[in-house]
Design an enzyme around this catalytic site. Structure first.
Site, mmCIF file in Angstrom:
data_model
loop_
_atom_site.group_PDB
_atom_site.id
_atom_site.type_symbol
_atom_site.label_atom_id
_atom_site.label_comp_id
_atom_site.label_asym_id
_atom_site.label_seq_id
_atom_site.Cartn_x
_atom_site.Cartn_y
_atom_site.Cartn_z
ATOM 1 N N ARG A 112 0.821 -1.215 0.000
ATOM 2 C CA ARG A 112 0.000 0.000 0.000
ATOM 3 C C ARG A 112 0.858 1.270 0.000
ATOM 4 O O ARG A 112 0.375 2.337 -0.367
ATOM 5 C CB ARG A 112 -0.940 0.003 1.210
ATOM 6 C CG ARG A 112 -2.167 -0.884 1.023
ATOM 7 C CD ARG A 112 -3.100 -0.801 2.199
ATOM 8 N NE ARG A 112 -2.583 -1.527 3.351
ATOM 9 C CZ ARG A 112 -3.125 -1.485 4.563
ATOM 10 N NH1 ARG A 112 -4.188 -0.728 4.792
ATOM 11 N NH2 ARG A 112 -2.609 -2.175 5.554
ATOM 12 N N GLU A 155 -12.640 -8.135 16.694
ATOM 13 C CA GLU A 155 -12.497 -7.369 15.466
ATOM 14 C C GLU A 155 -13.826 -6.708 15.097
ATOM 15 O O GLU A 155 -14.898 -7.195 15.460
ATOM 16 C CB GLU A 155 -12.019 -8.277 14.326
ATOM 17 C CG GLU A 155 -10.634 -8.868 14.529
ATOM 18 C CD GLU A 155 -9.562 -7.811 14.748
ATOM 19 O OE1 GLU A 155 -9.633 -6.748 14.093
ATOM 20 O OE2 GLU A 155 -8.668 -8.047 15.574
ATOM 21 N N ALA A 168 29.816 41.222 -0.372
ATOM 22 C CA ALA A 168 28.746 40.621 -1.174
ATOM 23 C C ALA A 168 29.281 40.072 -2.490
ATOM 24 O O ALA A 168 30.123 40.672 -3.143
ATOM 25 C CB ALA A 168 27.677 41.662 -1.460
#
Length: 459
Positions: A22, A162, A370
């Site tokens: 799954r 269950e 920079a």
């Protein structure tokens, strides 16, 4: 008189042999990460936290990888391969050899429950120490639909019913089976071997052990845990849900320890993220594995850190990336749109903006302008750049490694530095400027003539 659970020997059996169909994944589901750590590793960590040192791994798909992910320094583990999938009881018996070694307690847990903590494990073992043959860990479900209900009467667990088999009255029960179970180690094999497969799937369900115990005159009980701790994972959607729960838990723990998070729901942590007291984390920050941030540091918004150390009082970002090996000294700064990799930034040094520093050392008090980059890779090898204390590197400079900038040295803006710069020297590594009078006007006139000619031709 039963031994206290802390003195009883214990084997934990981790069931992790499922095909993970799954999950729709190319790997076993227990290898999928929560907090950048495989689910099964979280489970082993919980076992270690409960003082359990002996683990049997029941594996199938990707056994070698799962075994590696489950390794823990404080836990001794052995691997058993389940070649057929005939139910949970059958899976437990794959570890028969380990069970036969003789333990007071057997714990059965699942490899896809990464939110598990030590508390329910300890509670289950306490139930065995108090005389139960089987202890089932349950939870009070907000929505019990689909879960097996725990039928408890006068402290005894009568059955696990269950959903499809439950009566309307039993379906009203919110106390549900969490899967985790403790079994008296002296009776475990005998009890499990009595479990049959007279059901629609022809499988051997471990939950049937409750009826087996009671039929033999034994005692089954249940202990309660938080629902989130027992949450299992079967799909990608459930993986995301568990990640959310784990992140919420970790953020809360850090904030309670003295960390400030302005928008905690936007901060994403790893299993080993270490944030000290008085650290401030702004919104939209991601911590990969291996990050330590010391007291007083600030991580500004939209930053990504991995394998990095941030010293006390340092600041990071906004929009900064610290890659593995980044080590920021006390009071240092790595600002916006900067990337640092395998580099030490000294105390009080500043790498303010639009800069890449890789394979480098930046001395205390230095300022990196920079657009500066360390050119550390020549296409084959990485080379180091060393910048001394109190140096100044001007904007848009390229430092071609290997190269050393001395203490107190200056590098002129726009320089390409290919040779070492001595202490206190100024380095210029750029072409001499030349001005061409009237050249700009001539270029404009030429371009205008070309455009006019093209337009006429098109007509």
């Amino acid at each position: 008189m039963h031994k206290d659970e802390t003195k009883r020997s214990c084997l934990a059996i981790i069931l992790a042999a499922g095909e993970s169909t799954r999950m729709k994944s190319s790997q076993s589901k227990v290898l999928h990460p929560i907090g950048n750590r495989a689910m099964i590793a979280h489970v082993v960590e919980a076992l270690s936290g409960a003082g359990i040192t002996e683990v049997a791994l029941v594996l199938g798909r990707d056994a070698d990888k799962v075994e590696a992910a489950a390794r823990h320094s404080a836990v001794r583990s052995e691997t058993y391969i389940q070649t057929e999938r005939l139910g949970t009881a059958h899976a437990v018996l794959a570890a028969r050899e380990a069970i036969e070694k003789g333990y007071d307690d057997i714990l059965v847990v699942f490899g896809d429950t990464p939110l598990l903590t030590a508390a329910p494990l300890q509670a289950a073992r306490a139930g065995l120490a108090a005389g139960s043959d089987v202890v089932v860990v349950g939870f009070m479900a907000a929505n019990p639909f689909g879960y097996g209900r725990l039928i408890v009467e006068d402290g005894e667990l009568l059955a696990i019913r269950e959903e499809k088999d439950a009566t309307p009255k039993e379906r009203e029960i919110a106390y549900c089976n969490g899967g985790l179970m403790a079994i008296d180690g002296r009776k475990a094999l005998e009890l499990i071997e009595k479990i049959g497969n007279a059901n629609a799937k022809g499988e051997y369900y471990l939950t049937d052990i409750v009826e087996v115990v009671r039929a033999a005159g034994g005692r089954a009980t249940a202990v309660e845990a938080q629902e989130s701790e027992l949450t299992g994972c079967n799909t990608r959607a459930e993986l995301a849900y568990i990640e959310r729960l784990w992140q919420e838990r970790r953020r809360t723990a850090l904030m309670l320890s003295g960390v400030s998070m302005i928008a905690p729901e936007t901060v994403f942590l790893s299993y080993d993220t270490q944030l000290a007291q008085d650290v401030t984390i702004e919104p939209n920050v991601v911590f990969g594995p291996g990050v330590t941030v010391e007291s007083g540091a600030v991580v500004h918004a939209f930053s990504h850190l991995e394998g990095a150390h941030v010293g006390p009082g340092a600041t990071v970002g906004p929009f900064a990336r610290l890659r593995p090996g980044a080590d920021l000294g006390a009071g240092s700064k790595v600002g916006n749109f900067c990337e640092v990799k395998k580099a030490e930034i000294g105390e009080g040094a500043k790498v303010n903006h639009l800069t890449y520093i890789g394979d480098a050392f930046v001395g205390a008090g230095s300022n990196i302008g920079a657009g500066t980059i360390t050119c550390n890779y020549d296409g084959i090898n990485k080379h180091e750049t060393r910048i001394g204390a109190n140096a100044f590197v001007g904007s848009n400079s390229a430092l071609v490694a290997p190269v050393t900038i001395g203490n107190g040295a200056y590098v002129a803006s726009g320089s390409v530095i290919t040779m070492d710069v001595p202490d206190d020297a100024v380095a210029f590594g750029r072409a001499r400027q030349e001005n061409k009078p009237e050249r700009a006007r001539q270029v404009r006139e030429r371009n205008a003539a070309i455009k006019a000619a093209r337009k006429k031709a098109a007509e």
